[in-house]
Scaffold this motif. Structure first.
Motif, short mmCIF file in Angstrom:
data_model
loop_
_atom_site.label_atom_id
_atom_site.label_comp_id
_atom_site.label_asym_id
_atom_site.label_seq_id
_atom_site.Cartn_x
_atom_site.Cartn_y
_atom_site.Cartn_z
N UNK A 351 0.82 -1.21 0.00
CA UNK A 351 0.00 0.00 0.00
C UNK A 351 0.86 1.27 0.00
N UNK A 352 2.01 1.21 0.71
CA UNK A 352 2.88 2.38 0.74
C UNK A 352 3.49 2.66 -0.63
N UNK A 353 3.81 1.60 -1.37
CA UNK A 353 4.36 1.79 -2.72
C UNK A 353 3.31 2.41 -3.63
N UNK A 354 2.06 1.96 -3.51
CA UNK A 354 0.98 2.54 -4.31
C UNK A 354 0.82 4.03 -3.98
N UNK A 355 0.85 4.35 -2.68
CA UNK A 355 0.70 5.75 -2.26
C UNK A 355 1.86 6.60 -2.73
N UNK A 356 3.03 5.96 -2.90
CA UNK A 356 4.20 6.70 -3.36
C UNK A 356 4.01 7.20 -4.78
N UNK A 357 3.37 6.37 -5.63
CA UNK A 357 3.19 6.73 -7.03
C UNK A 357 1.83 7.40 -7.29
N UNK A 358 0.89 7.22 -6.38
CA UNK A 358 -0.43 7.84 -6.54
C UNK A 358 -0.74 8.65 -5.28
N UNK A 359 -0.05 9.77 -5.08
CA UNK A 359 -0.28 10.57 -3.85
C UNK A 359 -1.57 11.39 -3.95
N UNK A 360 -2.65 10.79 -3.54
CA UNK A 360 -3.95 11.44 -3.64
C UNK A 360 -4.60 11.49 -2.27
N UNK A 361 -4.85 12.68 -1.75
CA UNK A 361 -5.49 12.81 -0.45
C UNK A 361 -6.97 12.54 -0.53
#
Length: 361
Positions: A351-361
């Motif tokens: 999940x952290x890797x996904x958030x790294x490439x898709x930083x969407x609040x």
């Protein structure tokens, strides 16, 4: 020269990643190995509940560091503290390899005192790493922080991957013949009866091998930290200057410093001095603009909601759910427990890797 700096920067990225893997690798490793450990230790499937309580008690480490920073600022050196806690982690991991199965009798009941005691020290190391590793990494340029967090995610991903390769050990039911005394009248006769027993087949490699692997990862973490402390500060300075202005951390003190350095009477300065002062003023204005746009102000009710949400999510992730995982998986068998523990440990870094490439609040 540029090639040398590029190679050095890549080396620092690798070191930061390896350093990050040592932050939570010990406890994450114990969680994914529990499906094999619960079949050996006397606590059985109650063991995750004991481990959860031990991890929470280990938060005395972060509390101590916080109190030191509050009441004795500057007294505790972060580098020395990191050396101490990582060394404790290596020693505890090594002792765990040899003594994890040792039990003692408490109130006529066998208890896994060695495993639980060493688990406390491993928890102490991992919990304290959250308040010591990050302040050290903040000394480096911002881009290395991302690499560190990738390494922190790998501290759960790598043990989970190794645990999948280890396997849980299949179970099978075996029909065993046992002698049984049968009394008929005044005669007692020994006959062979049959009984169904559950046998656990060994995993692909032993728990001792897995614990030794965790020890090696802790040693690599220590070596990476040693090399990070010896990287020339001159390179960090040059690297930091080349960063974009958006990475500049502007505090009110720094802004006042820039403003105070502007000349009060421009006629008394040369054109060169005036140009330097104007450049500093422009940098201060840009930095202040970035600082104001970076931080969002929340109302008290919004802050209360955010903090309560963080408490709730952490209580589930680190407290309630792990302690009942054995019981929720019990109806489905040991293999289901093994897969849920290993894949669950790998889900967080994913999940952290996904958030790294898709930083969407």
């Amino acid at each position: 020269m540029a090639l040398h700096q590029s190679t050095m920067s890549l080396a620092i990225h690798i070191l930061a990643c390896v350093f990050g893997t040592g932050s939570w690798v010990a406890i994450n490793g114990l969680w994914v190995e529990l499906p094999l450990i619960v079949n050996v230790l006397p606590e059985g499937w109650d063991l995750p509940s004991y481990l959860t309580v031990i991890i929470q008690l280990a938060n005395v480490g972060p509390l101590f560091v916080t109190l030191m920073h509050k009441f004795a600022p500057g007294k505790m050196k972060e580098i020395v503290a990191i050396y101490i806690i990582v060394s404790i982690g290596i020693l505890a991991s090594l002792l765990m390899v040899f003594f994890w199965k040792e039990t003692t009798s408490l109130a006529h009941t066998p208890r896994s005192t060695a495993f639980l005691t060493l688990a406390f020290f491993l928890s102490l190391v991992d919990c304290t790493s959250s308040v010591t590793f990050l302040p050290f990494m903040m000394r480096l340029p911002t881009k290395y922080m991302t690499t560190y967090f990738i390494g922190e995610g790998l501290s759960g991903f790598i043990p989970g991957l190794v645990a999948l390769g280890q396997g849980s050990g299949m179970t099978k039911c075996v029909n065993i013949s046992k002698p049984v005394n049968v009394t008929t009248g005044n005669f007692t006769e020994e006959v062979h009866g049959h009984q169904i027993e559950t046998q656990y087949l060994p995993a692909n490699f032993s728990t001792e091998t897995f614990l030794a692997f965790l020890t090696v990862m802790m040693i690599f973490c220590l070596l990476a930290f040693v090399f990070l402390t010896r990287v020339p500060h001159k390179m960090f300075h040059k690297d930091q200057v080349s960063n974009d202005v958006s990475h500049v951390s502007a505090t009110e003190l720094e802004l006042n410093k820039y403003i105070s350095e502007r000349p009060a009477d421009t006629q008394s300065f040369s054109l060169h001095d005036l140009g330097k002062a104007i450049d500093k003023a422009k940098l201060a204005a840009k930095t202040q603009s970035v600082a104001l746009s970076t931080f969002t102000k929340y109302s008290k009710h919004q802050l209360l909601f955010i903090y309560l949400l963080v408490v709730w999510v952490n209580s589930l992730t680190n407290g309630f759910l792990p302690s009942v995982q054995t019981y929720s998986c019990l109806p489905y068998g040991n293999i289901a427990y093994h897969l849920s523990a290993a894949l669950g440990s790998m889900a967080n870094p994913g999940a952290c890797v996904i958030a790294l490439f898709v930083p969407n609040r």
